[in-house]
Design a protein around this motif. Structure first.
Motif, PDB file in Angstrom:
ATOM      1  N   GLU A 111      11.885 -89.414  29.252  1.00  0.00           N
ATOM      2  CA  GLU A 111      10.899 -88.377  28.944  1.00  0.00           C
ATOM      3  C   GLU A 111      10.600 -87.524  30.177  1.00  0.00           C
ATOM      4  OE1 GLU A 111       8.292 -86.253  26.444  1.00  0.00           O
ATOM      5  OE2 GLU A 111       9.756 -87.813  25.938  1.00  0.00           O
ATOM      6  N   VAL A 112      10.382 -88.192  31.321  1.00  0.00           N
ATOM      7  CA  VAL A 112      10.078 -87.471  32.562  1.00  0.00           C
ATOM      8  C   VAL A 112      10.656 -88.239  33.748  1.00  0.00           C
ATOM      9  CG1 VAL A 112       8.273 -86.617  34.113  1.00  0.00           C
ATOM     10  CG2 VAL A 112       7.903 -86.538  31.647  1.00  0.00           C
ATOM     11  N   THR A 114      10.662 -87.668  38.073  1.00  0.00           N
ATOM     12  CA  THR A 114      10.198 -86.829  39.183  1.00  0.00           C
ATOM     13  C   THR A 114      10.919 -87.228  40.460  1.00  0.00           C
ATOM     14  OG1 THR A 114       8.333 -88.327  39.662  1.00  0.00           O
ATOM     15  CG2 THR A 114       7.913 -86.468  38.189  1.00  0.00           C
ATOM     16  N   LYS A 146      10.397 -81.902  38.844  1.00  0.00           N
ATOM     17  CA  LYS A 146      10.082 -82.618  37.611  1.00  0.00           C
ATOM     18  C   LYS A 146      11.108 -82.255  36.553  1.00  0.00           C
ATOM     19  CE  LYS A 146       6.515 -83.080  34.048  1.00  0.00           C
ATOM     20  NZ  LYS A 146       5.250 -82.510  33.513  1.00  0.00           N
ATOM     21  N   ASP A 148      12.147 -82.797  32.584  1.00  0.00           N
ATOM     22  CA  ASP A 148      11.571 -83.194  31.301  1.00  0.00           C
ATOM     23  C   ASP A 148      12.653 -83.375  30.243  1.00  0.00           C
ATOM     24  OD1 ASP A 148       8.592 -83.114  31.624  1.00  0.00           O
ATOM     25  OD2 ASP A 148       9.024 -81.069  32.255  1.00  0.00           O
ATOM     26  N   LYS A 149      12.496 -84.461  29.490  1.00  0.00           N
ATOM     27  CA  LYS A 149      13.332 -84.734  28.313  1.00  0.00           C
ATOM     28  C   LYS A 149      14.826 -84.690  28.645  1.00  0.00           C
ATOM     29  CE  LYS A 149       9.914 -83.226  24.910  1.00  0.00           C
ATOM     30  NZ  LYS A 149       8.784 -83.239  25.856  1.00  0.00           N
TER      31      LYS A 149
END
Length: 258
Positions: A111-112, A114, A146, A148-149
Motif C-alpha cells: 500500500e505504501v 517510504t 513515498k 503508493d499502491k
C-alpha cells in the motif's frame, strides 16, 4: 585435526539451519491458498524481526547504503545511507510454484513504501539548463520518497536441491528475475539540497512531483532493478538456510536437480 574441523562444521551447520524453525503448519505445494497464507506470515515475521539465527536482517526497515542510480543520461544519484519502511505491511496477492517448469511466480502488493536517505548528486546534462541555469551539478542533500499502491509480479526460476544434511532446499537460480511493476503515485521531497551555494530543494521537489510519471516511465526500471537485487539477497539467504520440508509437506525428491 580433521575430527575437530568436522565437529566445528557440524555445529555451525546446526546453528544456521536448525536454530530457526517455522512454526506454521506446512502446505501442499499444490494448495495455493495455503502457500499464500504461509508465506504471508513468514514475510510479515521477516519484516519485523528478520532471522538472526541465519544472519538475515529485518526487512522493515530495510537499510540502504552505497547505492548509485543514473538518471537524465549522465546524472548519478548516490545514496550514501537510507532506509525503506513499509515492507512488513505488504500483501502477497498470489504465489504459484510450478516445479515441472522450475518457476515460482509470486505477486506482491504494498500500500505504501517510504524511502528516506542522504544522497549525493553529480553529473552533467543539457536538460539541466532549463532547471538550474547550468548543464552540470554537484551537491548533496536529504530526501523522502513515498510510493503508493505498488504491485510487483515476479517470475523466478527455482529448482530443488539436496544438501549434505539430507534435506531438500529451494534454490533460486537468479538475482535478476523477470518482473512487472506498477506504482500508482510517487511523492518526492528534498531537503538541504545544496548545489554550489544555492539550496535548490524546492525547485527539485516541485519538478519531480510535477513530472513523476515521466521520470518513472524513463528511469523506474533501473530503480526497481536495484530494489530487486537487494530483496533477492534476502530471499537467497532464506532459501539457502531453511529446508523446504519446513514449509512444504509434499515429497520433493522427484524434483531434485543436483
Amino acid at each position: 585435526m580433521f575430527s575437530l574441523r568436522y565437529i566445528l562444521f557440524a555445529c555451525l551447520s546446526l546453528s544456521f539451519t536448525e536454530a530457526y524453525d517455522i512454526t506454521y503448519p506446512p502446505c501442499s505445494i499444490k494448495d495455493n491458498d495455503c502457500v499464500i497464507d504461509l508465506f504471508q506470515k513468514v514475510f510479515h515475521d521477516l519484516g519485523e524481526n528478520g532471522i538472526p539465527e541465519i544472519n538475515l536482517p529485518a526487512l522493515d526497515p530495510m537499510k540502504l547504503s552505497n547505492i548509485s542510480i543514473k538518471v537524465l543520461d549522465e546524472i548519478v544519484i548516490f545514496i550514501k545511507e537510507g532506509v525503506v519502511k513499509g515492507f512488513k505491511n505488504c500483501k502477497i496477492n498470489s504465489f504459484n510454484i510450478n516445479l515441472e517448469k522450475q518457476l515460482a511466480i509470486p505477486e506482491l502488493y504494498c500500500e505504501v513504501l517510504t524511502i528516506k536517505g542522504h544522497f549525493v548528486i553529480e553529473g552533467s546534462s543539457p536538460l539541466l539548463q532549463s532547471l538550474f541555469g547550468t548543464t552540470s551539478i554537484k551537491g548533496e542533500g536529504k530526501t523522502k520518497i513515498k510510493l503508493d499502491k505498488i504491485t510487483v509480479g515476479l517470475e523466478t526460476p527455482v529448482s530443488i536441491i539436496k544438501k549434505e544434511d539430507g534435506q531438500t532446499y529451494f534454490k533460486v537460480l537468479t538475482n535478476k528475475p523477470k518482473y512487472t511493476y506498477d506504482i500508482k503515485k510517487v511523492t518526492f521531497e528534498a531537503k538541504n539540497l545544496v548545489i554550489g551555494k544555492t539550496d535548490l530543494s524546492q525547485i527539485v521537489t516541485a519538478y519531480v512531483n510535477e513530472n513523476w510519471k515521466t521520470l518513472l516511465n524513463t528511469y523506474g526500471k533501473e530503480i526497481v532493478d536495484k530494489a530487486i537485487l537487494i530483496v533477492f539477497e534476502h530471499i537467497h539467504t532464506f532459501y539457502d538456510n531453511i529446508s523446504a520440508e519446513k514449509f512444504i509437506k509434499d515429497d520433493l525428491t522427484p524434483y531434485i536437480q543436483n
